[in-house]
Design an enzyme around this catalytic site. Structure first.
Site, PDB file in Angstrom:
ATOM      1  N   HIS A   1      84.744-108.607 -13.086  1.00 45.90           N
ATOM      2  CA  HIS A   1      84.656-107.317 -13.418  1.00 45.90           C
ATOM      3  C   HIS A   1      84.289-106.452 -12.532  1.00 45.90           C
ATOM      4  O   HIS A   1      85.003-105.176 -12.151  1.00 45.90           O
ATOM      5  CB  HIS A   1      83.055-107.113 -14.305  1.00 45.90           C
ATOM      6  CG  HIS A   1      82.515-105.829 -14.494  1.00 45.90           C
ATOM      7  ND1 HIS A   1      82.941-104.840 -15.105  1.00 45.90           N
ATOM      8  CD2 HIS A   1      81.228-105.280 -13.874  1.00 45.90           C
ATOM      9  CE1 HIS A   1      82.429-103.601 -15.180  1.00 45.90           C
ATOM     10  NE2 HIS A   1      81.300-104.078 -14.073  1.00 45.90           N
TER      11      HIS A   1
ATOM     12  N   ASP B   1     106.514 -83.062  -2.020  1.00 48.66           N
ATOM     13  CA  ASP B   1     105.873 -84.307  -2.506  1.00 48.66           C
ATOM     14  C   ASP B   1     105.075 -84.862  -1.455  1.00 48.66           C
ATOM     15  O   ASP B   1     104.753 -84.190  -0.347  1.00 48.66           O
ATOM     16  CB  ASP B   1     107.363 -84.994  -2.455  1.00 48.66           C
ATOM     17  CG  ASP B   1     107.229 -86.341  -3.565  1.00 48.66           C
ATOM     18  OD1 ASP B   1     106.481 -87.157  -3.216  1.00 48.66           O
ATOM     19  OD2 ASP B   1     107.733 -86.141  -4.533  1.00 48.66           O
TER      20      ASP B   1
ATOM     21  N   TRP C   1      81.838-110.443  -6.405  1.00 44.20           N
ATOM     22  CA  TRP C   1      82.723-109.737  -5.771  1.00 44.20           C
ATOM     23  C   TRP C   1      82.677-109.707  -4.242  1.00 44.20           C
ATOM     24  O   TRP C   1      83.710-109.478  -3.642  1.00 44.20           O
ATOM     25  CB  TRP C   1      82.987-108.409  -6.269  1.00 44.20           C
ATOM     26  CG  TRP C   1      81.950-107.406  -5.569  1.00 44.20           C
ATOM     27  CD1 TRP C   1      80.329-107.217  -6.022  1.00 44.20           C
ATOM     28  CD2 TRP C   1      82.025-106.545  -4.532  1.00 44.20           C
ATOM     29  NE1 TRP C   1      80.015-106.378  -5.434  1.00 44.20           N
ATOM     30  CE2 TRP C   1      80.978-105.876  -4.179  1.00 44.20           C
ATOM     31  CE3 TRP C   1      83.317-105.888  -3.991  1.00 44.20           C
ATOM     32  CZ2 TRP C   1      80.821-104.574  -3.457  1.00 44.20           C
ATOM     33  CZ3 TRP C   1      83.094-104.874  -2.808  1.00 44.20           C
ATOM     34  CH2 TRP C   1      82.165-104.385  -2.947  1.00 44.20           C
TER      35      TRP C   1
ATOM     36  N   SER D   1      98.441-102.255  -0.008  1.00 45.77           N
ATOM     37  CA  SER D   1      98.581-100.955  -0.933  1.00 45.77           C
ATOM     38  C   SER D   1      97.710 -99.826  -0.442  1.00 45.77           C
ATOM     39  O   SER D   1      98.099 -98.775  -0.269  1.00 45.77           O
ATOM     40  CB  SER D   1      98.486-101.485  -2.358  1.00 45.77           C
ATOM     41  OG  SER D   1      98.271-100.362  -3.133  1.00 45.77           O
ATOM     42  N   SER D   2      96.470 -99.872  -0.290  1.00 44.25           N
ATOM     43  CA  SER D   2      95.557 -99.022   0.187  1.00 44.25           C
ATOM     44  C   SER D   2      95.850 -98.419   1.331  1.00 44.25           C
ATOM     45  O   SER D   2      95.641 -97.319   1.564  1.00 44.25           O
ATOM     46  CB  SER D   2      94.015 -99.512   0.052  1.00 44.25           C
ATOM     47  OG  SER D   2      93.755 -99.985  -1.098  1.00 44.25           O
TER      48      SER D   2
ATOM     49  N   HIS E   1      80.420-101.255   3.059  1.00 47.60           N
ATOM     50  CA  HIS E   1      79.567 -99.788   2.865  1.00 47.60           C
ATOM     51  C   HIS E   1      80.412 -98.733   2.944  1.00 47.60           C
ATOM     52  O   HIS E   1      80.673 -97.894   2.025  1.00 47.60           O
ATOM     53  CB  HIS E   1      78.499 -99.485   3.845  1.00 47.60           C
ATOM     54  CG  HIS E   1      77.650 -98.334   3.281  1.00 47.60           C
ATOM     55  ND1 HIS E   1      76.750 -98.223   2.278  1.00 47.60           N
ATOM     56  CD2 HIS E   1      77.856 -97.140   3.596  1.00 47.60           C
ATOM     57  CE1 HIS E   1      76.417 -97.117   1.938  1.00 47.60           C
ATOM     58  NE2 HIS E   1      76.902 -96.431   3.086  1.00 47.60           N
TER      59      HIS E   1
ATOM     60  N   GLU F   1      83.327 -98.692   1.973  1.00 43.64           N
ATOM     61  CA  GLU F   1      83.994 -98.762   0.813  1.00 43.64           C
ATOM     62  C   GLU F   1      83.430 -98.281  -0.262  1.00 43.64           C
ATOM     63  O   GLU F   1      84.070 -97.074  -1.155  1.00 43.64           O
ATOM     64  CB  GLU F   1      84.204-100.287   0.378  1.00 43.64           C
ATOM     65  CG  GLU F   1      84.773-100.418  -1.077  1.00 43.64           C
ATOM     66  CD  GLU F   1      86.227-100.069  -1.423  1.00 43.64           C
ATOM     67  OE1 GLU F   1      86.981 -99.948  -0.391  1.00 43.64           O
ATOM     68  OE2 GLU F   1      86.538-100.054  -2.506  1.00 43.64           O
TER      69      GLU F   1
ATOM     70  N   TYR G   1      81.587 -95.465  -0.012  1.00 43.87           N
ATOM     71  CA  TYR G   1      82.034 -94.025   0.057  1.00 43.87           C
ATOM     72  C   TYR G   1      83.329 -93.595  -0.050  1.00 43.87           C
ATOM     73  O   TYR G   1      83.593 -92.604  -0.617  1.00 43.87           O
ATOM     74  CB  TYR G   1      81.404 -93.644   1.632  1.00 43.87           C
ATOM     75  CG  TYR G   1      79.904 -93.488   1.547  1.00 43.87           C
ATOM     76  CD1 TYR G   1      79.322 -92.563   0.807  1.00 43.87           C
ATOM     77  CD2 TYR G   1      79.142 -94.258   2.007  1.00 43.87           C
ATOM     78  CE1 TYR G   1      77.909 -92.182   0.704  1.00 43.87           C
ATOM     79  CE2 TYR G   1      77.834 -94.204   1.994  1.00 43.87           C
ATOM     80  CZ  TYR G   1      77.156 -93.118   1.280  1.00 43.87           C
ATOM     81  OH  TYR G   1      75.964 -92.870   0.925  1.00 43.87           O
TER      82      TYR G   1
ATOM     83  N   SER H   1      83.662 -80.544  -6.156  1.00 44.98           N
ATOM     84  CA  SER H   1      83.617 -79.319  -5.581  1.00 44.98           C
ATOM     85  C   SER H   1      84.695 -78.350  -5.850  1.00 44.98           C
ATOM     86  O   SER H   1      84.758 -77.258  -5.791  1.00 44.98           O
ATOM     87  CB  SER H   1      83.607 -79.609  -4.280  1.00 44.98           C
ATOM     88  OG  SER H   1      82.595 -80.478  -3.640  1.00 44.98           O
TER      89      SER H   1
ATOM     90  N   HIS I   1      72.025-102.587   5.534  1.00 43.55           N
ATOM     91  CA  HIS I   1      71.159-102.498   4.436  1.00 43.55           C
ATOM     92  C   HIS I   1      71.502-103.409   3.122  1.00 43.55           C
ATOM     93  O   HIS I   1      70.581-103.422   2.423  1.00 43.55           O
ATOM     94  CB  HIS I   1      70.938-100.899   4.114  1.00 43.55           C
ATOM     95  CG  HIS I   1      72.174-100.351   3.592  1.00 43.55           C
ATOM     96  ND1 HIS I   1      72.736 -99.050   3.771  1.00 43.55           N
ATOM     97  CD2 HIS I   1      72.950-100.820   2.707  1.00 43.55           C
ATOM     98  CE1 HIS I   1      73.862 -98.532   2.974  1.00 43.55           C
ATOM     99  NE2 HIS I   1      74.023 -99.787   2.555  1.00 43.55           N
ATOM    100  N   HIS I   2      72.514-104.009   3.080  1.00 47.82           N
ATOM    101  CA  HIS I   2      73.015-104.723   2.334  1.00 47.82           C
ATOM    102  C   HIS I   2      72.299-106.190   2.434  1.00 47.82           C
ATOM    103  O   HIS I   2      72.552-107.200   1.759  1.00 47.82           O
ATOM    104  CB  HIS I   2      74.338-105.030   2.025  1.00 47.82           C
ATOM    105  CG  HIS I   2      75.020-103.737   1.434  1.00 47.82           C
ATOM    106  ND1 HIS I   2      74.979-103.375   0.186  1.00 47.82           N
ATOM    107  CD2 HIS I   2      75.438-102.600   1.940  1.00 47.82           C
ATOM    108  CE1 HIS I   2      75.507-102.229  -0.076  1.00 47.82           C
ATOM    109  NE2 HIS I   2      75.831-101.491   1.104  1.00 47.82           N
TER     110      HIS I   2
ATOM    111  N   THR J   1      74.123 -85.894   2.237  1.00 46.84           N
ATOM    112  CA  THR J   1      74.177 -85.905   0.826  1.00 46.84           C
ATOM    113  C   THR J   1      73.431 -84.952  -0.113  1.00 46.84           C
ATOM    114  O   THR J   1      74.005 -84.244  -0.883  1.00 46.84           O
ATOM    115  CB  THR J   1      73.661 -87.456   0.057  1.00 46.84           C
ATOM    116  OG1 THR J   1      74.385 -88.568   0.946  1.00 46.84           O
ATOM    117  CG2 THR J   1      74.142 -87.477  -1.279  1.00 46.84           C
TER     118      THR J   1
ATOM    119  N   LYS K   1      75.064 -81.663  -0.186  1.00 45.78           N
ATOM    120  CA  LYS K   1      76.236 -81.407  -0.922  1.00 45.78           C
ATOM    121  C   LYS K   1      75.515 -81.243  -2.464  1.00 45.78           C
ATOM    122  O   LYS K   1      76.017 -80.205  -2.932  1.00 45.78           O
ATOM    123  CB  LYS K   1      77.169 -82.749  -1.191  1.00 45.78           C
ATOM    124  CG  LYS K   1      77.535 -83.252   0.147  1.00 45.78           C
ATOM    125  CD  LYS K   1      78.720 -83.902  -0.060  1.00 45.78           C
ATOM    126  CE  LYS K   1      79.929 -82.987  -0.699  1.00 45.78           C
ATOM    127  NZ  LYS K   1      80.658 -82.370   0.294  1.00 45.78           N
TER     128      LYS K   1
ATOM    129  N   ARG L   1      69.746-110.473 -10.450  1.00 48.17           N
ATOM    130  CA  ARG L   1      71.250-110.147 -11.035  1.00 48.17           C
ATOM    131  C   ARG L   1      72.269-111.345 -11.044  1.00 48.17           C
ATOM    132  O   ARG L   1      71.738-112.487 -10.434  1.00 48.17           O
ATOM    133  CB  ARG L   1      71.735-109.010 -10.115  1.00 48.17           C
ATOM    134  CG  ARG L   1      72.307-109.552  -8.657  1.00 48.17           C
ATOM    135  CD  ARG L   1      72.557-108.091  -7.761  1.00 48.17           C
ATOM    136  NE  ARG L   1      73.792-107.897  -7.908  1.00 48.17           N
ATOM    137  CZ  ARG L   1      74.535-107.446  -6.902  1.00 48.17           C
ATOM    138  NH1 ARG L   1      73.970-107.374  -5.735  1.00 48.17           N
ATOM    139  NH2 ARG L   1      75.786-107.010  -6.992  1.00 48.17           N
TER     140      ARG L   1
END
Ligand code: HEM
Ligand code: CU
Lengths: 295, 538
Positions: B79, B108, B144, B170-171, B254, B256, B258, B269, B303-304, B329, B332, B451
């Protein structure tokens, strides 16, 4: 094909990208099957992998040939050139970050995980409960961890082949720069000479590295299995070697293109891209020489 | 999302695409490739969503009802991988592909063929990854994040690692393309500080992608060699350390997250000024906030890992660095609210989703702040509280922004107006059920429900049942979305005007609806008053 009016250029349709996706998939699908094959029946995976790799090579050949032809036909304007340059620069940056992951692993292992396993600082408990007789150190005595993974080994001395290889790569950076200046000045003979020298130096480097690997396996018992020392040593130098191989092939292609009269003094993105790549490979090697061999 | 009606007369320059294969597999057209990305993301969204439905069905009641624990773990792993790499990221790339050239006045993308390759790698990568579900040993089941040694136990590892390599390639190519487009293809007059915020957000996101996708590739390569080639990176017996993997992974991980929210910031925006009929409040501050968030995202990864046993100094550093992110943040959120303040607002579907984004994403930010506190995280880590946190930022954040963007730009893509009534139905159902789905998970987490476990203590039964009901209804609501899309692309009778929205500003609204196959073939001359931010002086 592309409209030339004013500034913008959009390339024509091409089947190469789709072919590229197919052959990349074939390669990794074969590789994954092969890695999981039961001993003795690697046949299917290996076959698919081989087909995939041949496909990738063919794809590179075909795609680049069509791009080179378009370039020679004068399709690419200044703006396209800039896009190509940006693309190459950011690609090299991504490569830097890829090596960064492995250098990061090396630093972490040397600064933290091995000393901690030896009972220093933060990791004392693992040391006390599991391997209280492990005296941490890097290199031959302790670099393969508390369980002496891969058995006793010795390290490759920095001041032999690695030093020679450093000198070889450094001089190759000089020769490729001379070739670049010659290109700007339009001296074809000089380009061929110095670019050719660069290719030879690249090949020489690879040759010595092969010797070094053989010696490591046969005489020093330094293998991929020699604990984290072996892991970091071979993964870092191995990925670097792969990049030198790629770079040498690309330089050779450029040499042939020069021979065929491609490039002129203000239109030689292909040449410059490969030269940048070569410098990048060189810089990575300096990092390797420093942190893998000397320190 | 098709413009079959228009492409014939416009594609003559390169010979009209004669066949399906030519048009979609050989494309060098940013709009067609953008469409491919978006359709792919939608398909992945429903595949990933069906996994989620199975997860919530299993968690409907305590005890094992429907499946074995190992399969449950495959579902949670797949998932996440499908939603992150298959739905959210490709959707943003698709939006970028479609809109960035239109927004900066380029014909283009800078490297159109590479663009096509970036896309076509993805279906293959996901075929490879999803195929493991049908193999003897099953799919990856270690989460994951693929922590070793757990992830090394499954034979599917090789497939997943290679699939991730492909997605990474690809990315990276997609990101390189976007940077080159933004830096090199802008029309004269489109200065950097006049670009739409969406374009800015993508520029910075692309930088993040190029910086961290290779690091992920390195991390999973080490997993691969540890399993198949006998290296010892993550094996303490050989001098390695499984925690090393976590460091490398989260150095990617992390930034990622963002990568999955900065383009969303950009979208919001764009939408809020349009429907508040006011220019964005604090344009430069918005750009600067995105840049600082991106910078900070590189120095907060641990922090993870608070609960893994880091040295105290590290815990404290990462705690404060993480809390620092709340500052840009907050800027924003403040600016979005200030943009609406005193505006003459209307509440079309994109705006509804945008407003829900502002509120619900902020809730996710607050739970993030709670998690950033080391002593609190010792309790919350690996509980449903974390699950609640990241679903607020990712579903009501990233996904809501993607949905908002789809409603916002769909008329430009298809030339038809979607049904506002059914759009609102979709919105209200989504926003209600998503909260029924995820809000109770905060309480479950605080009470200690872990979890990634298929069974739980009966004490958690009520909240889980509520959450599952919300989940099923949220899932069902997305079928409305599908219906609105199909209707809005092919069947709607209401034609879209060029400007589409009364308050819309920016170059993309100056081209016809549907946008012709080729736009801006000659660099347009841009006047400041055509731009959303043409008169920036704050
Ligand atoms: C104010 C900003 C934020 C803060 C302070 C924050 C903080 C945290 C912390 C401390 C954790 C680790 C919890 C644990 O495992 O114990 C976490 C997990 C997570 N966050 Fe955030 N976060 C923020 C914003 C975001 C955003 C914007 C996203 C994505 C769009 C995001 C996505 C995630 C994800 C996916 C996880 C869970 C990863 C996993 O373990 O599978 N967060 N967050
Ligand atoms: Cu994080």
């Amino acid at each position: 094909m592309g409209q030339q009016h004013d500034a913008y250029f959009v390339p024509a349709k091409s089947y190469w990208p789709f072919v590229a996706a197919v052959v990349m998939f074939t390669t990794v699908f074969g590789a994954a099957h092969w890695l999981n094959a039961e001993p003795g029946d690697a046949g299917f995976g290996k076959t698919v992998l081989t087909v995939g790799v041949i496909g990738v090579l063919g794809m590179f050949f075909g795609w680049f040939r069509s791009v080179i032809n378009e370039s020679l036909a004068g399709d690419y304007n200044h703006q396209v050139d800039t896009s190509f340059r940006m693309g190459m620069m950011w690609f090299i940056f991504s490569e830097v970050m890829f090596f960064g992951a492995f250098f990061g692993a090396l630093f972490y292992i040397r600064m933290f995980s091995v000393p901690w396993l030896g009972g220093e600082g933060h990791g004392t408990l693992t040391h006390q409960f599991l391997w209280s007789d492990y005296a941490a150190s890097w290199g031959a005595n302790g670099g393969n961890g508390p369980e002496h993974a891969g058995g006793a080994f010795s390290t490759v001395p920095a001041w032999g082949l690695p030093l020679l290889n450093t000198l070889i790569l450094l001089s190759s950076s000089v020769t490729v720069t001379i070739a670049h200046h010659a290109l700007r000045a339009g001296h074809r003979g000089k380009i061929l000479l110095f670019l050719g020298l660069t290719v030879l130096l690249g090949a020489l480097f690879l040759n010595f590295q092969a010797h070094e690997y053989i010696e490591a396996y046969k005489e020093l018992n330094l293998t991929l299995h020699s604990g984290v020392y072996g892991s970091t040593f071979f993964m870092l130098t191995g990925f670097h070697g792969l990049h030198v191989t790629l770079g040498t092939i690309m330089l050779a292609v450029i040499w042939f293109r020069v021979l065929k009269g491609h490039f002129n003094k203000d239109h030689h993105f292909g040449f410059e891209a490969v030269a940048w790549y070569w410098h990048f490979v060189d810089v990575v090697w300096l990092g390797l020489f420093m942190f893998v061999y000397i320190l | 999302m098709s413009h079959a009606a228009t492409h014939d007369q416009h594609d003559d320059h390169h010979g009209a695409p004669k066949s399906f294969f030519q048009r979609w597999c050989m494309s060098t057209n940013h709009k067609d490739i953008g469409t491919l990305y978006l359709v792919f993301a939608l398909v992945m969204f429903f595949i990933g969503g069906s996994f989620a439905m199975l997860i919530r069905a299993e968690l409907f009641k305590p005890g094992l009802q429907l499946m074995q624990p190992y399969f449950f773990n495959q579902l949670t792993t797949m998932h996440a991988l499908v939603m992150i790499f298959g739905a959210i990221m490709p959707a943003f790339v698709g939006l970028g592909n479609w809109m960035i050239p239109l927004m900066v006045g380029a014909p283009d993308m800078a490297l159109p063929r590479m663009n096509n390759l970036s896309f076509w790698i993805l279906p293959f990568a996901f075929t490879l990854m999803l195929s493991t579900l049908f193999m003897a040993g099953g799919g990856p089941a270690g989460g994951w994040t693929m922590y070793p040694p757990l992830s090394l136990q499954s034979d599917s590892l090789a497939y997943v690692v290679f699939a991730i390599h492909l997605m990474g390639i690809s990315s990276i190519m997609g990101a390189i393309n976007i940077i080159a487009t933004i830096l090199n293809m802008r029309a004269p007059g489109m200065e950097l500080l006049k670009m739409p915020v969406f374009v800015w957000s993508w520029l910075i996101t692309a930088f993040l992608l190029i910086a961290v996708m290779p690091v992920l590739a390195g991390a999973v390569t080490m997993l691969l060699t540890d399993k198949y080639f006998g290296t010892n990176f993550f094996n303490p017996g050989g001098g390695g350390d499984p925690v090393l993997y976590q460091h490398i992974f989260w150095f990617f991980g992390h930034p990622e997250v963002y990568i999955m929210i900065l383009p969303a910031f950009g979208i919001i925006s764009e939408i809020i000024p349009t429907f508040a009929r006011k220019p964005i409040f604090g344009y430069k501050a918005m750009v600067f906030a995105i840049a600082s968030i991106a910078f900070l995202s590189f120095i907060v990864w641990a922090h993870h890992m608070f609960a893994v046993g880091l040295p105290m100094g590290a815990e404290i550093f990462f705690m404060y660095a993480t809390m620092l992110i709340a500052v840009p943040t907050g800027v924003k959120v403040f600016n979005w609210v200030s943009t609406m303040w005193g505006g003459s607002m209307t509440f079309e579907t994109p705006m509804l989703f945008a407003i829900a984004f502002v509120i619900l994403f902020t809730i996710g930010g607050f739970s993030g702040l709670m998690l950033a506190l080391v002593p609190a995280d010792f309790q919350y880590h690996d509980t449903y509280f974390v699950v609640a946190h990241f679903h607020y930022v990712l579903v009501t954040g990233a996904l809501f922004a993607i949905i908002a963007a789809t409603y916002y730009w769909l008329p430009k893509w298809s030339g038809r107006m979607y049904s506002e009534f059914w759009g609102k139905m979709h919105f209200w159902n989504s926003v209600i059920w998503v909260n029924v789905l995820f809000f109770p998970q905060h309480f479950l987490g605080l009470a200690g429900m872990p979890r990634r476990i298929p069974d739980y203590n009966v004490a958690f039964a009520n909240f889980n049942m509520i959450s599952s009901i919300g989940g099923f209804l949220f899932g069902a609501s997305q079928l409305i979305f599908l219906g609105v899309l199909i209707h809005g692309v092919w069947f709607s009778k209401k034609k879209a005007t060029d400007r589409v929205w009364e308050g819309a500003k920016g170059l993309e609204w100056t081209v016809p609806s549907p946008a012709p196959h080729h736009t801006f073939e000659v660099p347009p001359v841009i006047h400041d008053d055509e731009l959303a931010h043409g008169h920036v002086n704050d």
